[in-house]
Design an enzyme around this catalytic site. Structure first.
Site, PDB file in Angstrom:
ATOM      1  N   HIS A  26       0.832  -1.206   0.000  1.00 15.24           N
ATOM      2  CA  HIS A  26       0.000   0.000   0.000  1.00 15.24           C
ATOM      3  C   HIS A  26       0.870   1.261   0.000  1.00 15.24           C
ATOM      4  O   HIS A  26       0.668   2.159  -0.819  1.00 15.24           O
ATOM      5  CB  HIS A  26      -0.927  -0.009   1.226  1.00 15.24           C
ATOM      6  CG  HIS A  26      -1.901  -1.155   1.199  1.00 15.24           C
ATOM      7  ND1 HIS A  26      -3.242  -0.991   1.025  1.00 15.24           N
ATOM      8  CD2 HIS A  26      -1.708  -2.498   1.293  1.00 15.24           C
ATOM      9  CE1 HIS A  26      -3.843  -2.165   1.022  1.00 15.24           C
ATOM     10  NE2 HIS A  26      -2.920  -3.106   1.185  1.00 15.24           N
ATOM     11  N   ASP A 125      -6.385   5.512   1.393  1.00 10.03           N
ATOM     12  CA  ASP A 125      -6.333   4.108   0.996  1.00 10.03           C
ATOM     13  C   ASP A 125      -7.743   3.526   1.150  1.00 10.03           C
ATOM     14  O   ASP A 125      -8.358   3.633   2.208  1.00 10.03           O
ATOM     15  CB  ASP A 125      -5.354   3.373   1.916  1.00 10.03           C
ATOM     16  CG  ASP A 125      -4.991   2.002   1.396  1.00 10.03           C
ATOM     17  OD1 ASP A 125      -5.905   1.278   0.978  1.00 10.03           O
ATOM     18  OD2 ASP A 125      -3.801   1.666   1.413  1.00 10.03           O
ATOM     19  N   ALA A 359      14.797  -8.217  -2.467  1.00 10.23           N
ATOM     20  CA  ALA A 359      15.478  -7.903  -3.727  1.00 10.23           C
ATOM     21  C   ALA A 359      15.021  -6.545  -4.265  1.00 10.23           C
ATOM     22  O   ALA A 359      13.936  -6.079  -3.926  1.00 10.23           O
ATOM     23  CB  ALA A 359      15.143  -8.983  -4.754  1.00 10.23           C
ATOM     24  N   GLN A 361      13.149  -5.531  -6.644  1.00  9.79           N
ATOM     25  CA  GLN A 361      12.299  -6.322  -7.548  1.00  9.79           C
ATOM     26  C   GLN A 361      12.132  -5.737  -8.957  1.00  9.79           C
ATOM     27  O   GLN A 361      12.199  -6.465  -9.939  1.00  9.79           O
ATOM     28  CB  GLN A 361      10.929  -6.558  -6.910  1.00  9.79           C
ATOM     29  CG  GLN A 361      10.032  -7.433  -7.778  1.00  9.79           C
ATOM     30  CD  GLN A 361       8.878  -8.033  -7.012  1.00  9.79           C
ATOM     31  OE1 GLN A 361       9.075  -8.743  -6.042  1.00  9.79           O
ATOM     32  NE2 GLN A 361       7.672  -7.767  -7.453  1.00  9.79           N
ATOM     33  N   ASN A 380       0.871  -5.261  -7.085  1.00 12.70           N
ATOM     34  CA  ASN A 380       2.085  -4.546  -7.511  1.00 12.70           C
ATOM     35  C   ASN A 380       3.018  -5.486  -8.277  1.00 12.70           C
ATOM     36  O   ASN A 380       3.549  -5.132  -9.325  1.00 12.70           O
ATOM     37  CB  ASN A 380       2.828  -3.967  -6.301  1.00 12.70           C
ATOM     38  CG  ASN A 380       2.040  -2.880  -5.620  1.00 12.70           C
ATOM     39  OD1 ASN A 380       1.802  -1.826  -6.190  1.00 12.70           O
ATOM     40  ND2 ASN A 380       1.583  -3.139  -4.412  1.00 12.70           N
ATOM     41  N   GLU A 384       4.272  -5.119 -12.106  1.00 12.10           N
ATOM     42  CA  GLU A 384       5.717  -4.999 -12.366  1.00 12.10           C
ATOM     43  C   GLU A 384       6.168  -6.078 -13.355  1.00 12.10           C
ATOM     44  O   GLU A 384       6.993  -5.833 -14.232  1.00 12.10           O
ATOM     45  CB  GLU A 384       6.496  -5.090 -11.039  1.00 12.10           C
ATOM     46  CG  GLU A 384       6.307  -3.831 -10.174  1.00 12.10           C
ATOM     47  CD  GLU A 384       6.624  -4.027  -8.697  1.00 12.10           C
ATOM     48  OE1 GLU A 384       7.257  -5.038  -8.331  1.00 12.10           O
ATOM     49  OE2 GLU A 384       6.227  -3.157  -7.889  1.00 12.10           O
ATOM     50  N   GLN A 401      -5.497 -11.724  -4.466  1.00 14.16           N
ATOM     51  CA  GLN A 401      -4.545 -12.497  -5.288  1.00 14.16           C
ATOM     52  C   GLN A 401      -5.211 -13.619  -6.093  1.00 14.16           C
ATOM     53  O   GLN A 401      -4.804 -13.917  -7.217  1.00 14.16           O
ATOM     54  CB  GLN A 401      -3.436 -13.052  -4.376  1.00 14.16           C
ATOM     55  CG  GLN A 401      -2.655 -11.911  -3.709  1.00 14.16           C
ATOM     56  CD  GLN A 401      -1.948 -12.312  -2.430  1.00 14.16           C
ATOM     57  OE1 GLN A 401      -1.808 -13.505  -2.139  1.00 14.16           O
ATOM     58  NE2 GLN A 401      -1.506 -11.340  -1.646  1.00 14.16           N
TER      59      GLN A 401
END
Ligand code: UDX
Length: 479
Positions: A26, A125, A359, A361, A380, A384, A401
Site C-alpha cells: 500500500h 487508501d 530484492a 524487484q 504490484n 511490475e 490475489q
C-alpha cells in the site's frame, strides 16, 4: 503584507493529503502516486504511521529522493498499537486501534492545522475509508485509492449479491470449481476458487470478509475512485465500474508512470526508487549478470505471505528438479517457525540458485537473465511483471490475489495459475512449461501487454490522460 500574501497563496494552492494503509504493498504504490502528483506541482502531505515512516527513512537515498520535490512533506501519526505488537501483529487489533486512536487524532491534526493548510482533498487508501471523519470535515472530498486490481475490487463489490443469491458460502473443497455468475463483467470467468480469498470462510458474515466488502462499498461513496491499472488491461471491468461510479481514474501502472515522468522531467537516473520496508540486497544483480539470458526464474511472495516448512521444501525441490536457475526472495520471518533458510537448502542451492532476504524487484524483473516470475499475484508484483514483459506462475494466497491469478492465466494469458496446489511435481512442471514448452506463447502475450502498459503512461495514453484529468479536477476544487 508579505505574510498575508503567503496565506493567500496557501489557500488557493491545492494541497493533497495522502494516507496509505500501513503495509508494504500500500505504502509502495501510494508513494508513487504522491510523487507523480508532486511532479505536477501539487502540494503534498504524505501521512504515514510512525513505524512505517521510520523504516522508509533508513534507506540511504531517502533524503535525496524526496528533497527534489519542494512541496512535499511527510507527517506521521500513531497506529496506537503497543510496541510489542509491532510490526503489525493481529489484523483486528490494528483496525480497532486505528479506529479508536488514529481516527480522532487525524481529526484533531486537521482541525489544528498541524498538517498544513486545510487539504483540498484527501486521497485515502480504500482499505481504510473509516479513518477519516467525513462529518467533521464535510468540505474535504475523499478520493479513494484501491491498491488492488479493478477485477478483484469488482469481485469484492458483488459479494453481498452473491450471498443474497445463495452463491455463497462455498460448500467445501468439492464446490471450488463451481462457476460464479452474477459478477457483472466477469461472466463465466470466475470459479469459487477465484473469488477473493475471504469468500472461502464458512460464515459469509465473518468480520474478515465483511471488512473487505464494507470498505469496497464505502469506496463507491467517495468523491472519486483511483485505480492502479490501465484501460488496455482492465477496460471492460472499468466500464462496468464506471456505470456505478462516474468519477474513476485509471492511472497505472504507477511505477511505470512515475519512471516515465521522472526520466522526462528530472533525469534518467532519478527514477531509481526503493519504497521497501526491508533493506535491499543488491548482490543478486551481480549474480544475475553472470547468468545466460532468460535462464532464471525469479521467486517472491511479496511482503506479507508466510509459508510453512513443508511448502518451503516443496518449492525448493520443485525448483531444483526443474533443472532451471532460480533467484528466491525469502524475507526474514517469512517461513513459519524458522529463523532463516535451513542450512542444507542454502548449501545445496549454490549450484543453480541464489537466495536473498529482499530484492530490488523492479530491477530484477527488468534484468535480461530473468525468464519468468513465480509470484503470489500481489497486484504490484503482477503489474511490475507485466511492464517488464515477464510471464508468471501464480501461487495466490489471500485477498485479491486469487482473482488476479485467474485473470493472468485465463483472460490475459500471460502466465499459469498454480492456485491451491503446492507440490514439487507441479512446481517443476510449471517452471518448465513457462520457461520452455509454452515460453513463446506466454512471452508473446506478455510482451504485447507490456507495450500497451508503456503506451498508456506516455503522453496521450489513457493513464497519462486520466492523471492529467485528475490533477485538473483537484485544481478545480480550489476555485
Ligand atoms: C498486498 C496485496 O497482495 C496486494 O495485492 C495489494 O495490492 C497490496 O497488499 P503484497 O503482498 O506485499 O501486497 O504484494 P505486492 O502488491 O506484490 O507488493 C509487493 C511489493 O514489494 C512490490 O512492489 C515489489 O516490487 C516489492 N518487493 C517485493 C521488493 O521490492 N522486493 C522484494 O524482494 C519483494
Amino acid at each position: 503584507r508579505g505574510k498575508w500574501r503567503i496565506m493567500e497563496n496557501e489557500e488557493t494552492e491545492p494541497h493533497v493529503l495522502i494516507f496509505p494503509f500501513p503495509a508494504q504493498g500500500h505504502v509502495n504504490s501510494m508513494l508513487k502516486l504522491a510523487e507523480l502528483l508532486s511532479l505536477s506541482g501539487l502540494r503534498i502531505t504524505f501521512l504515514n504511521i510512525h513505524r512505517i515512516h521510520h523504516k522508509l527513512t533508513l534507506h540511504t537515498n531517502f533524503q535525496s529522493r524526496f528533497s527534489r520535490f519542494p512541496n512535499f512533506q511527510f507527517q506521521t501519526i500513531t497506529d496506537g498499537l503497543p510496541l510489542e505488537n509491532r510490526p503489525i501483529g493481529n489484523f483486528s487489533d490494528l483496525i480497532n486501534s486505528l479506529k479508536s486512536i488514529t481516527k480522532p487524532l487525524l481529526k484533531e491534526m486537521l482541525l489544528s492545522g498541524e498538517l498544513g493548510p486545510t487539504p483540498t482533498c484527501i486521497i485515502l487508501d480504500g482499505l481504510f475509508n473509516f479513518i477519516f471523519d467525513v462529518d467533521a470535515h464535510p468540505n474535504i472530498p475523499v478520493f479513494s485509492f484501491r491498491t488492488i486490481s479493478a477485477c478483484s475490487f469488482s469481485a469484492y463489490s458483488f459479494v453481498p449479491k452473491l450471498i443474497e443469491d445463495g452463491q455463497l458460502p462455498i460448500e467445501g473443497e468439492e464446490d471450488m470449481d463451481r462457476i460464479i455468475n452474477g459478477v457483472v463483467g466477469m461472466e463465466n470467468v470466475l470459479r469459487c476458487r477465484d473469488l477473493p480469498s475471504f469468500c472461502r470462510l464458512e460464515d459469509p458474515f465473518d468480520p474478515r470478509l465483511q471488512y473487505g466488502v464494507t470498505q469496497t462499498i464505502q469506496s463507491f461513496k467517495s468523491h472519486a475512485l483511483i485505480f492502479n491499472t490501465f484501460e488496455d488491461l482492465e477496460g471492460p471491468i472499468l466500464s462496468c465500474l464506471r456505470s456505478r461510479c462516474s468519477n474513476i481514474y485509471a492511472i497505472g501502472p504507477l511505477h511505470a508512470h512515475l519512471k516515465t515522468k521522472l526520466s522526462s522531467e528530472i533525469s534518467p537516473t532519478a527514477s531509481e526508487s526503493n519504497n521497501g520496508l526491508w533493506e535491499v540486497d543488491r548482490s543478486c544483480l551481480a549474480w544475475l549478470d553472470a547468468q545466460p539470458p532468460k535462464s532464471v526464474i525469479y521467486v517472491s511472495f511479496g511482503s506479507v505471505v508466510v509459508i510453512d516448512d513443508d511448502q518451503l521444501r516443496e518449492f525448493w525441490h520443485g525448483l531444483v528438479n526443474s533443472g532451471k536457475r532460480f533467484l528466491w526472495v525469502l524475507r526474514p520471518n517469512s517461513v513459519a517457525g524458522k529463523d532463516g533458510v535451513p542450512a542444507e537448502l542454502e548449501e545445496e542451492t549454490k549450484e543453480r540458485g541464489y537466495i536473498v532476504g529482499w530484492a530490488p524487484q523492479e530491477e530484477v524483473l527488468a534484468h535480461k537473465a530473468i525468464g519468468a516470475f513465480l509470484t503470489h499475484s500481489g497486484w504490484n508484483s503482477t503489474l511490475e511483471s507485466i511492464v517488464a514483459g515477464v510471464p508468471m506462475i501464480c501461487w495466490p494466497q489471500f485477498a485479491d490475489q486469487q482473482t488476479n491469478s485467474r485473470y493472468v492465466s485465463e483472460i490475459w494469458k500471460i502466465g499459469l495459475d498454480m492456485k491451491d496446489v503446492c507440490n514439487r511435481e507441479t512446481v517443476a512442471k510449471m517452471v518448465n512449461d513457462v520457461m520452455e514448452n509454452r515460453k513463446n506463447e506466454l512471452m508473446g502475450s506478455v510482451i504485447e501487454i507490456a507495450k500497451l502498459a508503456i503506451t498508456s503512461v506516455e503522453e496521450g495514453g489513457s493513464s497519462y490522460c486520466d492523471l492529467e484529468r485528475m490533477i485538473k479536477d483537484i485544481r478545480l476544487l480550489c476555485q
